[in-house]
Scaffold this active site. Structure first.
Site, PDB file in Angstrom:
ATOM      1  N   ARG A  46       0.805  61.914  69.212  1.00  0.00           N
ATOM      2  CA  ARG A  46       1.136  60.838  68.266  1.00  0.00           C
ATOM      3  C   ARG A  46       1.636  61.397  66.932  1.00  0.00           C
ATOM      4  O   ARG A  46       2.178  60.673  66.110  1.00  0.00           O
ATOM      5  CB  ARG A  46      -0.076  59.908  68.073  1.00  0.00           C
ATOM      6  CG  ARG A  46       0.203  58.696  67.201  1.00  0.00           C
ATOM      7  CD  ARG A  46      -0.795  57.546  67.385  1.00  0.00           C
ATOM      8  NE  ARG A  46      -2.149  57.980  67.641  1.00  0.00           N
ATOM      9  CZ  ARG A  46      -2.998  58.466  66.728  1.00  0.00           C
ATOM     10  NH1 ARG A  46      -2.616  58.552  65.475  1.00  0.00           N
ATOM     11  NH2 ARG A  46      -4.215  58.847  67.081  1.00  0.00           N
ATOM     12  N   TYR A  97      18.811  40.829  59.672  1.00  0.00           N
ATOM     13  CA  TYR A  97      18.386  40.661  61.068  1.00  0.00           C
ATOM     14  C   TYR A  97      17.189  39.707  61.147  1.00  0.00           C
ATOM     15  O   TYR A  97      16.282  39.783  60.309  1.00  0.00           O
ATOM     16  CB  TYR A  97      18.018  42.050  61.615  1.00  0.00           C
ATOM     17  CG  TYR A  97      17.468  42.021  63.003  1.00  0.00           C
ATOM     18  CD1 TYR A  97      18.267  41.658  64.071  1.00  0.00           C
ATOM     19  CD2 TYR A  97      16.132  42.342  63.248  1.00  0.00           C
ATOM     20  CE1 TYR A  97      17.754  41.619  65.351  1.00  0.00           C
ATOM     21  CE2 TYR A  97      15.616  42.314  64.527  1.00  0.00           C
ATOM     22  CZ  TYR A  97      16.437  41.935  65.569  1.00  0.00           C
ATOM     23  OH  TYR A  97      15.920  41.905  66.841  1.00  0.00           O
ATOM     24  N   ASP A 168      19.631  48.787  56.073  1.00  0.00           N
ATOM     25  CA  ASP A 168      19.700  48.743  57.541  1.00  0.00           C
ATOM     26  C   ASP A 168      21.140  49.076  57.911  1.00  0.00           C
ATOM     27  O   ASP A 168      22.053  48.282  57.689  1.00  0.00           O
ATOM     28  CB  ASP A 168      19.290  47.357  58.045  1.00  0.00           C
ATOM     29  CG  ASP A 168      19.220  47.290  59.567  1.00  0.00           C
ATOM     30  OD1 ASP A 168      19.974  48.033  60.228  1.00  0.00           O
ATOM     31  OD2 ASP A 168      18.444  46.463  60.087  1.00  0.00           O
ATOM     32  N   LYS A 193      20.754  50.188  69.470  1.00  0.00           N
ATOM     33  CA  LYS A 193      22.106  49.643  69.488  1.00  0.00           C
ATOM     34  C   LYS A 193      23.146  50.755  69.661  1.00  0.00           C
ATOM     35  O   LYS A 193      23.065  51.500  70.618  1.00  0.00           O
ATOM     36  CB  LYS A 193      22.328  48.820  68.217  1.00  0.00           C
ATOM     37  CG  LYS A 193      21.182  47.837  67.894  1.00  0.00           C
ATOM     38  CD  LYS A 193      21.059  46.716  68.894  1.00  0.00           C
ATOM     39  CE  LYS A 193      19.762  45.929  68.749  1.00  0.00           C
ATOM     40  NZ  LYS A 193      19.516  45.358  67.426  1.00  0.00           N
TER      41      LYS A 193
HETATM   42  C1  LIG Z   1      18.410  44.904  66.747  1.00  0.00           C
HETATM   43  C2  LIG Z   1      18.344  45.099  65.287  1.00  0.00           C
HETATM   44  C3  LIG Z   1      17.128  45.433  64.668  1.00  0.00           C
HETATM   45  C4  LIG Z   1      15.820  45.549  65.443  1.00  0.00           C
HETATM   46  O1  LIG Z   1      15.823  46.663  66.284  1.00  0.00           O
HETATM   47  P1  LIG Z   1      14.961  46.763  67.654  1.00  0.00           P
HETATM   48  O2  LIG Z   1      15.325  48.103  68.157  1.00  0.00           O
HETATM   49  O3  LIG Z   1      15.381  45.617  68.521  1.00  0.00           O
HETATM   50  O4  LIG Z   1      13.521  46.642  67.274  1.00  0.00           O
HETATM   51  C5  LIG Z   1      17.142  45.655  63.300  1.00  0.00           C
HETATM   52  N1  LIG Z   1      18.273  45.521  62.574  1.00  0.00           N
HETATM   53  C6  LIG Z   1      19.447  45.191  63.130  1.00  0.00           C
HETATM   54  C7  LIG Z   1      20.666  45.068  62.272  1.00  0.00           C
HETATM   55  C8  LIG Z   1      19.523  44.962  64.507  1.00  0.00           C
HETATM   56  O5  LIG Z   1      20.702  44.617  65.054  1.00  0.00           O
END
Ligand SMILES: *Cc1c(COP(=O)(O)O)cnc(C)c1O
Length: 353
Positions: A46, A97, A168, A193
């Site tokens: 961990r 998001y 982000d 993504k």
């Molecule tokens: C999908 C997404 C998230 C969340 O990510 P996960 O891997 O699904 O937890 C955060 N920010 C943006 C811009 C996203 O497209």
């Protein structure tokens, strides 16, 4: 070889590799271990894992800071929000998001933070709201409105009043935008993504140039326990190796599709920031948008984005999506199929007017 910094696409392929040598593997292996021999740097599964480290070295190099990998994008976001002192104010993009907004609401209901939502395109309003705030949360481009923030200007305003800035960077990826170079304190990714890029894993990451913040975020991962699996870290690094070629191709296709969508009478509005592989189209209403989503054959109706396959989704089908996102907005994630095939499929499913 000239002594100048390597280009981005070279670094995407080479960083995080084991040292070269006879019989040395070219790629960092998957290390499946819950524990390690005592008295070293790793100790327990961990705390650390060599497969995470290889991924973290690569993404950290591309963003320009130290990377800490998490089990998902949301786990990374939660760790950054953990930095806000109890009762502190978070200024956030109103079209962040949906999970980010949901988490902020929940923290607010529990009295842990105060949230002020802002229009990220209005730099002066964001700077004004940052007075007295602990953290400014930017997303640029926003998901799925595709608005852009002036990151450098927001950073100047926020730092002048003592607020941290987190960005982000999921949509742009470090190939197209590196917020740490504009002075941001923290970058967050849903690695799920475009970075991983194959719709086959969940992972997240935080990157920061501050040793102090890196230590605190690492502590939050160790005690929060939202650690990635070694196998997913291996797959994510394998995906990251091809990010430059995948994104260049998907972006070129997106730009071609945008030109055609803009001339289509059934499309009321096409939103595209000029770069990246995500395009949003606004159709007349929810019915027209649903007809497009159900009418395509090659594109897949699916949430998420940034994979090698093209997907689309009417965002307001989710109750959590912001009410300021039009009912008829369909978000397109452009993949690597032939651009003409993608266009033909959209054209046969789009409403005539
Ligand atoms: C999908 C997404 C998230 C969340 O990510 P996960 O891997 O699904 O937890 C955060 N920010 C943006 C811009 C996203 O497209």
């Amino acid at each position: 070889m000239a002594d100048r910094p390597l280009h981005f696409s070279t670094r995407a392929v080479t960083t995080g590799r084991p040292p070269a040598g006879p019989d040395a593997p070219l790629n960092a292996p998957v290390v499946l271990a819950s524990t390690y021999g005592s008295f070293g740097d790793l100790e327990y599964g961990r705390y650390a894992n060599p497969s995470w480290t290889a991924f973290e070295d690569a993404l950290g190099d591309l963003e320009g800071g130290r990377c800490i990998a998490f089990a998902s994008g949301m786990a990374a976001i939660a760790a950054v929000l953990d930095l806000v002192p109890t009762g502190g104010t978070v200024v956030a993009a109103r079209h962040s998001y949906t999970g980010t907004i949901g988490r902020l609401r929940e923290l607010e209901e529990r009295g842990l933070v105060r949230t002020v939502l802002v229009d990220v395109t209005d730099t002066a309003a964001v700077a004004e709201a940052a007075r007295g705030a602990a953290l400014v949360w930017l997303e640029s481009p926003t998901n799925p409105a595709l608005e852009l923030a002036d990151i450098a200007a927001v950073v100047r305003g926020a730092h002048a009043v003592g607020a941290l800035v987190a960005v982000d960077n999921t949509f742009a990826t470090p190939l197209l935008q590196r917020p740490l170079e504009h002075g941001a304190d923290l970058v967050v990714h849903s690695v799920t993504k475009g970075l991983a890029g194959h719709s086959d894993l969940l992972m997240g990451a935080v990157v920061t140039a501050s040793e102090e913040l890196a230590t605190r975020v690492t502590g939050s991962r160790t005690l929060g326990g939202a650690v990635p699996s070694a196998f997913e870290a291996f797959l994510a690094l394998r995906g990251l190796r091809t990010l430059p070629v995948r994104l260049e191709r998907a972006q070129a296709t997106a730009q071609r599709l945008v030109r055609r969508l803009e001339g289509h009478p059934g499309v009321h509005e096409t939103r595209y920031p000029g770069f990246g592989s995500i395009v949003s189209v606004v159709l007349a209403d929810a019915e027209a948008a649903d007809a497009l989503v159900h009418g395509v054959r090659l594109w897949r109706a699916a949430t998420s984005l940034g994979g090698v396959e093209s997907t689309l989704e009417r965002r307001r089908r989710w109750a959590a999506e912001a009410p300021t996102i039009p009912e008829g907005l369909v978000r397109l994630s452009v993949g690597l199929e032939d651009p003409d095939d993608l266009w033909d499929d959209l054209e046969q499913a789009l409403p005539a007017a």
